[in-house]
Design a protein around this motif. Sequence first.
Motif, short mmCIF file in Angstrom:
data_model
loop_
_atom_site.label_atom_id
_atom_site.label_comp_id
_atom_site.label_asym_id
_atom_site.label_seq_id
_atom_site.Cartn_x
_atom_site.Cartn_y
_atom_site.Cartn_z
N ASP A 1 49.75 -40.01 -36.68
CA ASP A 1 49.49 -41.21 -37.71
C ASP A 1 47.93 -41.76 -37.60
O ASP A 1 47.30 -42.26 -38.25
CB ASP A 1 50.48 -42.07 -37.77
N GLY A 2 47.61 -41.68 -36.15
CA GLY A 2 46.10 -42.29 -35.79
C GLY A 2 45.26 -41.38 -36.20
O GLY A 2 44.15 -42.06 -36.76
N TRP A 3 45.34 -40.15 -35.95
CA TRP A 3 44.26 -39.14 -36.24
C TRP A 3 44.13 -39.59 -37.93
O TRP A 3 42.90 -39.27 -38.42
CB TRP A 3 44.56 -37.79 -36.00
N SER A 4 45.26 -39.43 -38.42
CA SER A 4 44.93 -39.54 -40.04
C SER A 4 44.24 -40.86 -40.41
O SER A 4 43.33 -40.91 -41.27
CB SER A 4 46.54 -39.54 -40.74
N THR A 5 44.64 -41.96 -39.63
CA THR A 5 43.97 -43.09 -39.84
C THR A 5 42.42 -43.08 -39.55
O THR A 5 41.68 -43.63 -40.42
CB THR A 5 44.63 -44.29 -39.18
N VAL A 6 42.37 -42.59 -38.45
CA VAL A 6 40.80 -42.20 -38.13
C VAL A 6 39.85 -41.60 -39.10
O VAL A 6 38.79 -41.95 -39.55
CB VAL A 6 40.63 -41.73 -36.81
N GLN A 7 40.48 -40.51 -39.56
CA GLN A 7 39.88 -39.81 -40.82
C GLN A 7 39.70 -40.43 -42.15
O GLN A 7 38.92 -40.63 -42.68
CB GLN A 7 40.59 -38.55 -41.12
N GLN A 8 41.05 -41.09 -42.51
CA GLN A 8 40.67 -42.00 -43.91
C GLN A 8 40.02 -43.13 -43.95
O GLN A 8 39.29 -43.42 -44.79
CB GLN A 8 42.40 -42.30 -44.06
N GLU A 9 40.16 -43.79 -42.83
CA GLU A 9 39.34 -45.06 -42.64
C GLU A 9 38.03 -45.04 -42.02
O GLU A 9 37.05 -45.91 -42.13
CB GLU A 9 40.25 -46.16 -41.61
N GLY A 10 37.61 -43.85 -41.41
CA GLY A 10 36.18 -43.48 -40.91
C GLY A 10 36.09 -44.51 -39.42
O GLY A 10 34.88 -44.70 -39.34
N TRP A 11 37.23 -44.82 -38.99
CA TRP A 11 37.10 -45.46 -37.58
C TRP A 11 36.26 -44.62 -36.64
O TRP A 11 36.38 -43.43 -36.30
CB TRP A 11 38.32 -45.67 -36.94
N ASN A 12 35.27 -45.22 -35.82
CA ASN A 12 34.45 -44.68 -34.84
C ASN A 12 34.20 -45.95 -33.76
O ASN A 12 33.46 -45.49 -32.79
CB ASN A 12 33.28 -43.92 -35.26
N ARG A 13 34.74 -46.97 -33.70
CA ARG A 13 34.44 -47.73 -32.84
C ARG A 13 35.46 -49.15 -33.02
O ARG A 13 36.03 -49.20 -34.39
CB ARG A 13 32.98 -48.51 -33.01
#
Length: 425
Positions: free
Chosen positions: A252-264
């Motif tokens: 779920d975390g990886w999906s969130t990173v991809q969907q939200e564009g998190w990088n920091r």
Amino acid sequence: MASAKPAPEAIHAGLRDRYTTVRQTTLALTRGLTAEDMLVQTVDHVSPTKWHLAHTTWFFERFLLQSWRDDYRVFNPHFDYLFNSYYFRLGQMHPRPRRGLLSRPSLEEVLDYRAHVDEAMEALLLGAMDKALIKRVVLGLNHEQQHQELILTDIKHVLASNPLEPALHDHPPPPAPKPTPLQFHAGPHGLQSIGHPDWGKEEGDFHFDNEGPAHQVLVEPHALAHRLITNQEYRDFIRDGGYDNPALWLSDGWSTVQQEGWNRPLYWDEGLTSEFTLAGRREIDPHAPVTHVSLYEADAFARWAGMRLPSEAEWELAARSKETAGHYADRGFYHPTGSDSSEGMQQLFGDCWEWTASPYAAYPGYHPPSGAIGEYNGKFMCNQMVLRGGSCASPAGHLRATYRNFFYPVDRWQFSGIRLAKDLD
């Protein structure tokens, strides 16, 4: 010889003084804000400051004045719908995502509402009080203290969303001292007891219902890091490709990173050099604890470091013999300030809420209080994770080792940070 119990008059006077202090502290947090600031709602889980001011007042009106004073005059019957949060046994409420649309009542009327309820509460606290009333007043005060923290975290999101990035105050924390390298301290293991020892008793220190009952857990040999992870350590994780490596992330975390564009972390700039604080945009202090990270980010960092997050039992066992002193909201910085010691376990209280690997669930033997007040905690024991320790936005004196906070794994607008743990052979 046992010490004498305080006279009822002393208990009542102390409770009246505490009521006044808590209510005044809430208003003090809003100094420097405009009426327009206090109306804005940026996302569903961020409530306007004006709503917090009214809701905490509604709590005293609905759960105390309407139950213990037959002569109480309700300020405005419509407020029961507008400022109920989630107590469905009391009726329907205005949808949470639409609180920012409440241009009326005005801020002035909300402040009049607070004054009206405070006057009625003063009369109530001057009269005869049984244990049930005292317990409910104390609950209301702790409830308001929780919303004091929410006022700060919510308005930070509001101000950061403004292109002007206005500051709430102009006194940032001093530079954090350079931390010592991570040390790991072995914790108690075997069959251990956690949870509030006074749960279910008539006498004892205040605690929320979700802190008990005390119960036994089997704890494997382990060790906890002596301090929180710093901004520089988290920046190393980013620069090493932490946000680009799916092997480090929960699904779920990886999906969130991809969907939200998190990088920091939330509030950091793209160059990883500055962050928005309630004192405005400031250079990132490399030695201060990293904050505003989700459970997913905390867990990924721990995997990158070859460690894991602690369980809530491990955290509580490490904290229960420690003083609850820490960097809280009373210091006025509203930002984590780092450790000032190199010995023993540090930063267990204050600075940042610490993510644990434990799901927020009922302890064995738990049952919620009867009536609408039972909706306070118990019904949220699903799909959320436990955090421990409090933060730089928490009121001083509000925390204890058994205190359980809880948020969804994706949440990061709170002052949430990272402590590492590891297994021992």
